[in-house]
Scaffold this active site. Structure first.
Site, PDB file in Angstrom:
ATOM      1  N   SER A   1      -7.633 -22.765 -79.835  1.00 42.61           N
ATOM      2  CA  SER A   1      -8.708 -23.120 -78.925  1.00 42.61           C
ATOM      3  C   SER A   1      -8.629 -24.597 -78.592  1.00 42.61           C
ATOM      4  O   SER A   1      -8.470 -25.433 -79.472  1.00 42.61           O
ATOM      5  CB  SER A   1     -10.068 -22.796 -79.556  1.00 42.61           C
ATOM      6  OG  SER A   1     -11.118 -23.408 -78.839  1.00 42.61           O
ATOM      7  N   LYS A   2      -8.747 -24.895 -77.301  1.00 44.35           N
ATOM      8  CA  LYS A   2      -8.751 -26.296 -76.872  1.00 44.35           C
ATOM      9  C   LYS A   2      -9.942 -27.023 -77.487  1.00 44.35           C
ATOM     10  O   LYS A   2      -9.853 -28.211 -77.834  1.00 44.35           O
ATOM     11  CB  LYS A   2      -8.820 -26.348 -75.342  1.00 44.35           C
ATOM     12  CG  LYS A   2      -8.746 -27.752 -74.749  1.00 44.35           C
ATOM     13  CD  LYS A   2      -7.370 -28.351 -74.891  1.00 44.35           C
ATOM     14  CE  LYS A   2      -7.231 -29.627 -74.079  1.00 44.35           C
ATOM     15  NZ  LYS A   2      -5.929 -30.272 -74.261  1.00 44.35           N
TER      16      LYS A   2
END
Length: 497
Positions: free
Chosen positions: A263-264
């Site tokens: 996940s960014k």
């Protein structure tokens, strides 16, 4: 509403037949994460392996989430990775346009065709989106589902706003086949009447996907396993239209660890981040190919693949059901191998921007510095920290001159520098060969091991215990004047003890 049957017949006639067709269909809502890149790569490889067509489609119907520059990032990534599409917004093709917002009128026609077929209905209810998303709205409570077409058309003609919803059967089960996960069956009662066409006339993602995949002749749909739950709705839409269902290829997620997806938001890198960190596109692509896929047969033990070799070896049966864990150490291993495999000239070109982050002096030869680094870095971003001594000699202590293996200590080092300085002053043609011959000849003359002389020379020249290159290379790059200046400073440091 009178439907134009000739329009639908013409659209069917445009669909390419007889060969494998895959697509990469990103939503331009942000960066290209590793999972996106893997989806694009697998779709590309399936098409290439079968001698088919790989196309690009931009899915921009969610206008509120569009990010400026995201489309350009898609083009740039595909270009850098060599994933060349044969059809797309930039190239055109037989089934364009390839941008969903430019196909807006088309979706309305297909949504109303489903209404005519009884597989969808106009819904005039003011539903709260959050209530619907949470599953608290029961489709049995929707009065619009029971409206006959005439009544619904009258309300629409009067200007009452509405959405078009898919009419899911009350009874039975919907079964779909996935190439990776096999047959999956879902009770129809568990599937909601999803919105197909919003009040603004734009389609939802799920509806536009089905319509576009059919009209573009897509034979294999590659996407993340998070879309498995949507597949029954897709199948019911295909069935309602009387269309052939494509082969589904759902890929398990790429994980940060055993429990968390990448996940960014949690700092996990995108493709762009990895390139900015000094990874080569070819290394990233090779590693990403193996995140959830394994070659078979004669190539089962192979790790390193060109894109052409991947296309030749790629079989859908090699895709794993298990999530793949993104291992930074493994990516480093791949990248180091790709850096070593570059020609010296290609490595120098790739390394120069990173060299110049640390070495600002234009008189120092970047190509010569690059030659020291090619076998000594795993990624290009390793380079600057290795080179900080070239522009400015760091502060260091006399203890650096002591090295047991080289048989040096401050006393020995002082004697070596006193001998080396006049010899190097006498070198007229300051080449690596000339510096080498002078220093190695001096070691023989002094009756010491080469390392006993070269250790103090390197420490004085660089001021660091670890350097990318030995005394000869560093002296040659620094030049005669700067080398002698630094060796005299080292001697002064030893004299002051």
């Amino acid at each position: 509403m009178e439907l134009d049957t000739a329009f639908f017949e013409d659209m069917e006639a445009r669909i390419p037949k007889g060969k494998v067709r895959t697509r990469f269909a990103p939503s331009p809502t942000g960066y290209m994460h590793v999972g996106n890149l893997r989806t694009a790569l697998y779709a590309y490889l399936i098409a290439r392996h079968a001698g088919g067509t790989f196309l690009l489609r931009i899915e921009d119907t969610d206008q509120g989430r569009l990010v400026e520059g995201a489309v350009d990032a898609v083009y740039k990534t595909l270009r850098e990775c060599g994933l060349n599409h044969q059809e797309g917004p930039d190239l055109g093709g037989p089934v364009g346009p390839y941008i969903q917002s430019e196909r807006r009128e088309l979706y309305g026609k297909y949504a109303h065709l489903l209404v005519e077929k009884g597989a969808a209905y106009r819904c005039f209810c003011e539903k709260c989106a959050s209530k619907e998303d949470s599953g608290e709205f029961d489709r049995e409570d929707d009065p619009c589902r029971a409206l006959d077409n005439a009544a619904a058309e009258a309300r629409a003609a009067a200007g009452e706003p509405y959405v078009i919803r898919q009419r899911i059967p009350h009874e039975g089960r919907t079964t779909f086949h996935d190439v990776t996960f096999g047959d999956i069956s879902v009770e129809n009662g568990e599937i909601e009447d999803q919105i197909l066409l919003k009040r603004d006339g734009l389609p939802t993602y799920n509806f536009a996907n089905v319509v576009d995949d059919h009209l573009m002749g897509i034979t294999h749909v590659v996407r993340g396993s998070e879309y498995l739950s949507s597949a029954p709705k897709y199948n019911l839409l295909y069935a309602a239209f009387g269309w052939e269902i494509p082969a589904y290829v759902h890929c398990s997620p790429v994980m940060r660890d055993a429990h968390n997806k990448m996940s960014k938001r949690h700092g996990d890198p995108s493709y762009e981040d990895l390139v900015a960190e000094g990874y080569l596109s070819q290394a990233i692509l090779n590693y990403v190919a193996l995140l959830g896929w394994a070659p078979r047969g004669a190539r089962a033990e192979q790790e390193f693949f060109t894109l052409e070799e991947l296309a030749e070896a790629f079989e859908i049966a090699g895709i794993s059901k298990s999530p793949a864990i993104f291992d930074r150490a493994k990516l480093d291993y791949f990248n180091a191998a790709y850096l070593r495999a570059l020609s010296p000239a290609d490595f120098a070109r790739a390394a120069e921007p990173w060299i110049r982050k640390a070495v600002k002096n234009p008189a120092l030869d970047a190509a010569a510095i690059a030659a020291l680094l090619q076998a000594r870095c795993e990624k290009l971003s390793d380079i600057p920290e290795k080179l900080d001594f070239f522009d400015a000699l760091p502060d260091y202590g006399v203890e650096f001159f002591t090295n047991k293996k080289s048989k040096t200590n401050p006393e020995v080092s002082k004697r070596m520098l006193e001998a080396a300085i006049p010899v190097l002053e006498g070198v007229e043609d300051w080449t690596a060969e000339a510096v080498h011959d002078a220093l190695f000849g001096l070691a023989a003359e002094q009756g010491v091991k080469n390392a006993t002389l070269l250790w103090p020379v390197r420490i004085a020249a660089a001021g660091k215990l670890v350097t990318p290159g030995g005394a000869v290379e560093i002296c040659q790059i620094l030049g005669k004047t700067e080398t002698l200046r630094r060796l005299r400073m080292g001697l002064a440091k030893l004299d002051s003890q």
